[in-house]
Structures are given as structure tokens and as C-alpha cells.
Design a protein around this motif. Structure first.
Motif, short mmCIF file in Angstrom:
data_model
loop_
_atom_site.label_atom_id
_atom_site.label_comp_id
_atom_site.label_asym_id
_atom_site.label_seq_id
_atom_site.Cartn_x
_atom_site.Cartn_y
_atom_site.Cartn_z
N SER A 14 0.71 -1.24 0.08
CA SER A 14 0.09 -0.01 -0.06
C SER A 14 1.00 1.20 -0.01
N PRO A 263 -9.65 -6.38 4.68
CA PRO A 263 -10.30 -5.25 5.15
C PRO A 263 -11.58 -5.43 5.96
N ASP A 294 -7.38 1.95 5.33
CA ASP A 294 -8.49 0.88 4.68
C ASP A 294 -9.17 0.32 5.31
#
Length: 427
Positions: A14, A263, A294
Motif C-alpha cells: 500500500s 479489510p 483502509d
């Protein structure tokens, strides 16, 4: 030439996009050569560039490859041994100066994020969670201690109050530090590297320092190039290897393990940590966790002495996560990785100078996110001739591990087992 990529972590997956950085393939001249593009090296480089020095940074792999890009991402104040321990060791005068600096690293991070517009998911608020009455008593003492040194953004929490900020029934209470918080650690390092380059600093990746030629004008050699400098800053920490033997003798790399869930979705994530604070418990071998930008849960803990990589990280850490949050039993783990930090016997950082022009800081002992940013400022001050704060760290006593390098791992593991047993028994 070998190309060392980032480990397969959530942070690497990420990370913000960055330009490719070349390996050093020539001879360059600079005021300061910094070895290591982690927080210590990047913080040093930024402060020095802002003061008008020319700076070249050498990184063996990629920016933030080591602990700076793999840690739990928590902004935690003070040192791995708190100010009262320092005071008993070195006396009130030196402890006063070190105590005044104990809360500076977090401020530096926030200043850097604001000044250079670093996108790293910065959030305020960190919780110390007590599992026993003894740990709660320690937090009450810690609050009084920190307030004595001017740190007042603290709130003691009883059992009812801590359940408002973390949905875990293990805790008797805790302490909230609103000057603590959390970040995406690799993106912080990448943003700081971009800031270094915006000021004219040079960063070379895949360029390990293989030899330091000491002298009036030291030369740092890499496999394909060299850097001639007036000063050298050694900032490799647990990834320094044997480059500087006298530093390796009084420290030990250790591994810590981290997992990241899939997530969770807004509702489940908010139910676990309604205010989005980060949490660490008060055990000797502590667990720590937080939400990502996230809405995943990052959960870390455990120590492997000698920095071996465990065969199955998820098998070590997932049971710890489920003990805190049994409601996550069906949640998938997307990432699991390990990273090394550098442990000292005193659990205090080692700062000093070799000869007249080689400076170093190492051995954060698991408390590095804030300390390393402070260290960069202190090292830069020393190179500018303002050594009072540098000397306060340099005068801390440091000891070799009992039995030398061969026995430091078993002795440390025995000590950790003893304290872990005390935690489990509530002593």
C-alpha cells in the motif's frame, strides 16, 4: 548487482508511488555521508540539509526497508526504559535533559508531515492498556512521572472508560496519550526521503556500505562507488551487519512479527476501536494493534532473539489477536511479516562518535519511531557544534551482553521468558 526488494508486507503493498533511485556507481564528494535510509538516517539528513550541509544517503536496499518500513506504526513517547530508570542510572541532571527530550520525537514527526505534506495516514491518540492491577499502578506512576517533565496530554482510564475506546474485555484500565498516535510507517519514510531530495540531498538505493575508510576525511565504499565526506553518520541499526565491529558487540538484532487482516469494513472496524486510537498492552513482551487507513487491523507482538524469521508468523500472532478480539475468528489474514529491531542490554539507545567525524545512533530496543526522529535532530546539532543534547545520550552507560555474541541470544531469551512468566502470573 543484487536488487533487494521490500518484504511482502501490507506497507509495501500500500506504499505511495516513488521514483526509482539509482545505485551509486561513481565517486562523490559531500559534507555528510549517511549510512541507512531509515528514520534515523532520513531525520539526520533532513535536519542537516535544512542547516545548509550537503548530504548523501547510502541505502543497502530501499528507503525504509528495515524497521522503519515494517514496524507497528505507533507513535509512542519516551524510551524503552523510562525516565525514572535513567534518573537512577545517571542522576537527576542528565535525566532532566533526557526527560525534556522524551516527548520531542512525536512533535518532530508531526512537523515533518505538515511541512512536507507527507501522506501517511497520521492519526492522534495512543492507549496503554493494563491487564493487571499492578500494571494499572505502573500507569498511574508513569502519568505522574511524565507530567513532572511537562507532558500533560494524558488521561487515566478505568475499566468502563477503556471499553469506550477498545472493545476488549481483557483490560482493567489504561492510559490515553493524545500526543501518541499512529502512521503508515513506510509512507512516512518515503515522504521524508522525498523531502530530503527536495532540499538537494542525494539518496542511492541498492548501495550497501561495505567499508569505512577512517581518517581526517573518511571514505565510505560501496560495491561500485565511494563517498568522500567530512562526516559520516552510521544509521543502520539492526541492518548494519558487521560494518562497524565495535557497535555490533554491544547490541543484538531481534525480530518482531506483524499480521494484517483483510479489510474489516467501517462498522466492524469502528466497533473494535471507535476513536481509531492505537493500543499496546503493558506486558513485558507486549502486543500492539491499530487500524489502517483502509480499515484493516494490524496486530503485532512477540520477539525472536537473534532475528531469525519464524516459519509461520500467522500461527504465532493470530491467537494473540483472537484473545483480544474473538469476534475476528472468521476474518482472513492478508499479510504476515517480520522485521528486526536492535536491542541493547540497558534497553537504552546507544549514541556516540568514533574518532572525530563518525557519528552513530542505534539500539532503540523496540521504541524507535519517535526516538529515531529525535536522534536525527540531536546528531545534526552535534555536527553543527551544539553537543549538549548529544552528550546527554553519549554519556549513558552501555554494556556487552553476558557471554559475548555467542550467548547473548539464549541469555536474553531466558530473561524474556522470566518476565513473560511474571506477566502471565500477574506479578
Amino acid at each position: 548487482m543484487a536488487n533487494t526488494p521490500y518484504p511482502q508486507s501490507y506497507y509495501a503493498a500500500s506504499a505511495n508511488p516513488v521514483p526509482p533511485r539509482p545505485a551509486l556507481q561513481e565517486e562523490v564528494q559531500t559534507d555528510v555521508c549517511v549510512i541507512g535510509a531509515g528514520y534515523t538516517g532520513l531525520s539526520s539528513a533532513l535536519f542537516l540539509l535544512e542547516a545548509g550541509f550537503s548530504v548523501t544517503v547510502l541505502e543497502a536496499a530501499k528507503v525504509g526497508f528495515g524497521a522503519s518500513g515494517r514496524n507497528g506504526g505507533q507513535i509512542v513517547n519516551s524510551y524503552s526504559r523510562d525516565i525514572d530508570v535513567i534518573e537512577r542510572t545517571v542522576g537527576p541532571k542528565q535525566a532532566q535533559l533526557l526527560g525534556q527530550m522524551a516527548f520531542e520525537g512525536g512533535r518532530i514527526i508531526r512537523e515533518r508531515v505538515a511541512k512536507y505534506n507527507i501522506q501517511c495516514d497520521l492519526k492522534d491518540g495512543g492507549v496503554f492498556a493494563a491487564l493487571t492491577a499492578k500494571q494499572m499502578g505502573h500507569l498511574e506512576s508513569q502519568k505522574r512521572l511524565w507530567e513532572r517533565f511537562g507532558h500533560t496530554q494524558l488521561e487515566l482510564m478505568d475499566q468502563k472508560r477503556i471499553r469506550e475506546v477498545v472493545d476488549c474485555d481483557q483490560y482493567l484500565g489504561g492510559m490515553l496519550d493524545m500526543s501518541g498516535g499512529h502512521i503508515h510507517p513506510l509512507n512516512l519514510a518515503l515522504g521524508e526521503a522525498a523531502a530530503v531530495e527536495s532540499l538537494g540531498g542525494k539518496i542511492y538505493e541498492q548501495s550497501p556500505a561495505v567499508r569505512i575508510e577512517r581518517g581526517a576525511n573518511p571514505v565510505v565504499h560501496t560495491p561500485q562507488g565511494k563517498v568522500r565526506a567530512k562526516f559520516v553518520i552510521v544509521a543502520g541499526n539492526a541492518y548494519l551487519g558487521g560494518l562497524v565491529p565495535e557497535l555490533a558487540a554491544k547490541s543484538m538484532p531481534c525480530g518482531t512479527q506483524v499480521i494484517t487482516t483483510e479489510p474489516l469494513g467501517e462498522e466492524l472496524a469502528r466497533s473494535l476501536l471507535p476513536q481509531d486510537y492505537c493500543v499496546e498492552d503493558c506486558n513485558y513482551l507486549l502486543d500492539y494493534y491499530r487500524l489502517t487507513g483502509d480499515k484493516r487491523l494490524i496486530f503485532g507482538g512477540g520477539v525472536v532473539y537473534g532475528a531469525r524469521d519464524p516459519a509461520n508468523i500467522e500461527a504465532i500472532i493470530r491467537p494473540k489477536m483472537l484473545k483480544a478480539f474473538p469476534q475476528l475468528k472468521d476474518v482472513k489474514i492478508d499479510y504476515a511479516w517480520t522485521g528486526n529491531f536492535l536491542l541493547t542490554l540497558s534497553r537504552l539507545p546507544q549514541v556516540g562518535r568514533l574518532g572525530d567525524n563518525i557519528y552513530y545512533s542505534q539500539g532503540c530496543s523496540g521504541h524507535g519511531v519517535t526516538y529515531t526522529h529525535l536522534a536525527g535532530k540531536v546528531l545534526a546539532e552535534a555536527l553543527r557544534g551544539q553537543a549538549e543534547r548529544f552528550d546527554a545520550f553519549a554519556e549513558l552507560p552501555h554494556y556487552p551482553f553476558p557471554g559475548g555474541q555467542m550467548l547473548r541470544v539464549p541469555f536474553s531469551a531466558i530473561g524474556a521468558w522470566y518476565y513473560s512468566l511474571r506477566d502471565r502470573l500477574g506479578f
